[in-house]
Scaffold this active site. Structure first.
Site, PDB file in Angstrom:
ATOM      1  N   ASP A   1       6.641 134.441  76.196  1.00 41.42           N
ATOM      2  CA  ASP A   1       5.485 133.648  75.799  1.00 41.42           C
ATOM      3  C   ASP A   1       4.967 134.085  74.434  1.00 41.42           C
ATOM      4  O   ASP A   1       5.392 135.100  73.874  1.00 41.42           O
ATOM      5  CB  ASP A   1       4.387 133.681  76.870  1.00 41.42           C
ATOM      6  CG  ASP A   1       3.806 135.061  77.095  1.00 41.42           C
ATOM      7  OD1 ASP A   1       3.465 135.731  76.106  1.00 41.42           O
ATOM      8  OD2 ASP A   1       3.676 135.464  78.265  1.00 41.42           O
ATOM      9  N   ARG A   2       4.057 133.312  73.889  1.00 40.72           N
ATOM     10  CA  ARG A   2       3.563 133.528  72.527  1.00 40.72           C
ATOM     11  C   ARG A   2       3.023 134.947  72.317  1.00 40.72           C
ATOM     12  O   ARG A   2       3.181 135.543  71.263  1.00 40.72           O
ATOM     13  CB  ARG A   2       2.466 132.503  72.212  1.00 40.72           C
ATOM     14  CG  ARG A   2       1.974 132.543  70.761  1.00 40.72           C
ATOM     15  CD  ARG A   2       0.722 131.700  70.598  1.00 40.72           C
ATOM     16  NE  ARG A   2       0.984 130.295  70.820  1.00 40.72           N
ATOM     17  CZ  ARG A   2       1.295 129.430  69.859  1.00 40.72           C
ATOM     18  NH1 ARG A   2       1.386 129.837  68.609  1.00 40.72           N
ATOM     19  NH2 ARG A   2       1.507 128.152  70.152  1.00 40.72           N
TER      20      ARG A   2
END
Length: 255
Positions: free
Chosen positions: A118-119
């Site tokens: 994820d980011r």
């Protein structure tokens, strides 16, 4: 980025495959665009025009051509990236901001991420155009290990470590057994660093596991994927896998 010379780590795509998949793999666009090429009568196999979308072919054995130009099996590429925080694991999304595609140099073939970070997670990310290897590396049946270092708000108790190892209950079911250990505690902030090794790939799984035992995640880094580590790579940097590394990955998943 200090790339080693590209040596074409492996041979072509597994066969037989649907013709539109082979066309897409060779760079003729999306599957849908490749289907349109077939329906327009622009694709031939061994000299015969093919318009049946379910047709399969062998790119190494059959003479596949588009508008008379024969396809060549693209070389397989295997890239390890040390993904930084703030970069999205996608190859194309105008709304995403910076993506992993922006960090890649010019390659001899288009690649895709194997799984996802994820980011807000950094660390080891594999990218390849080897679809068969991707499927096996991401399938829970093959138990490919992923190791993370997680900075959390405070030190976990022995009981909480045990819960992580035995599996915790999440909304999408109990997690499989894992390995967990406390690596250290920051004397100033009280934050603790935990190493967690899992072999599943659920969405935001590590964060949810720590939250399930009562801890807030401050920072998250994947240090290893299938035995590949990003320790020697600067953040945002990439390198090609060696033939030995590719062979080891394939052996692990029975290829």
């Amino acid at each position: 980025m200090g790339w080693p010379p590209y040596d074409g780590c492996a041979a072509g795509m597994p066969v037989p495959e649907r013709l539109q998949k082979l066309l897409a793999f060779a760079g003729y666009g999306s599957r849908r665009k490749c289907e349109l090429l077939m329906l327009e009568g622009r694709v031939t196999v061994n000299g015969a025009i093919i318009t049946e979308l379910g047709t399969k072919a062998d790119i190494d054995e059959d003479a596949i051509a588009v508008d008379g130009k024969r396809l060549q099996a693209p070389k397989l590429v295997y890239v390890l990236m040390n993904k930084p925080v703030g970069v999205v694991t996608t190859m194309s999304d105008p709304r995403a901001g910076k993506t992993v595609a922006d960090l890649l140099p010019r390659l001899p073939a288009q690649v895709h991420p194997v799984g996802r970070l994820d980011r807000d997670t950094e660390g080891a990310l594999l990218l390849t155009n080897d679809g068969q290897l991707t499927n096996r590396l991401t399938h829970p049946r093959y138990g490919v290990e992923k190791t993370y270092r997680v900075v959390i708000d405070c030190a976990p108790s022995a009981k909480e470590i045990e819960k992580l190892e035995n599996g915790v209950k999440l909304v999408d079911g109990r997690t499989a057994p894992a390995r967990a250990r406390l690596l250290g505690i920051d004397g100033q902030t009280g934050h603790a660093t935990v190493e967690l090794t899992i072999h599943e790939g659920r969405n935001r799984q590590v964060r949810r596991m720590l939250e399930a035992v009562g801890h807030k995640v401050i920072g998250l880094r994947r240090t290893a994927f299938g035995g590949l580590t990003s320790y020697k790579l600067p953040k945002g940097a990439c390198r090609l896998l060696s033939r030995q590394e590719v062979a080891k990955l394939k052996k692990h998943v029975g290829l």
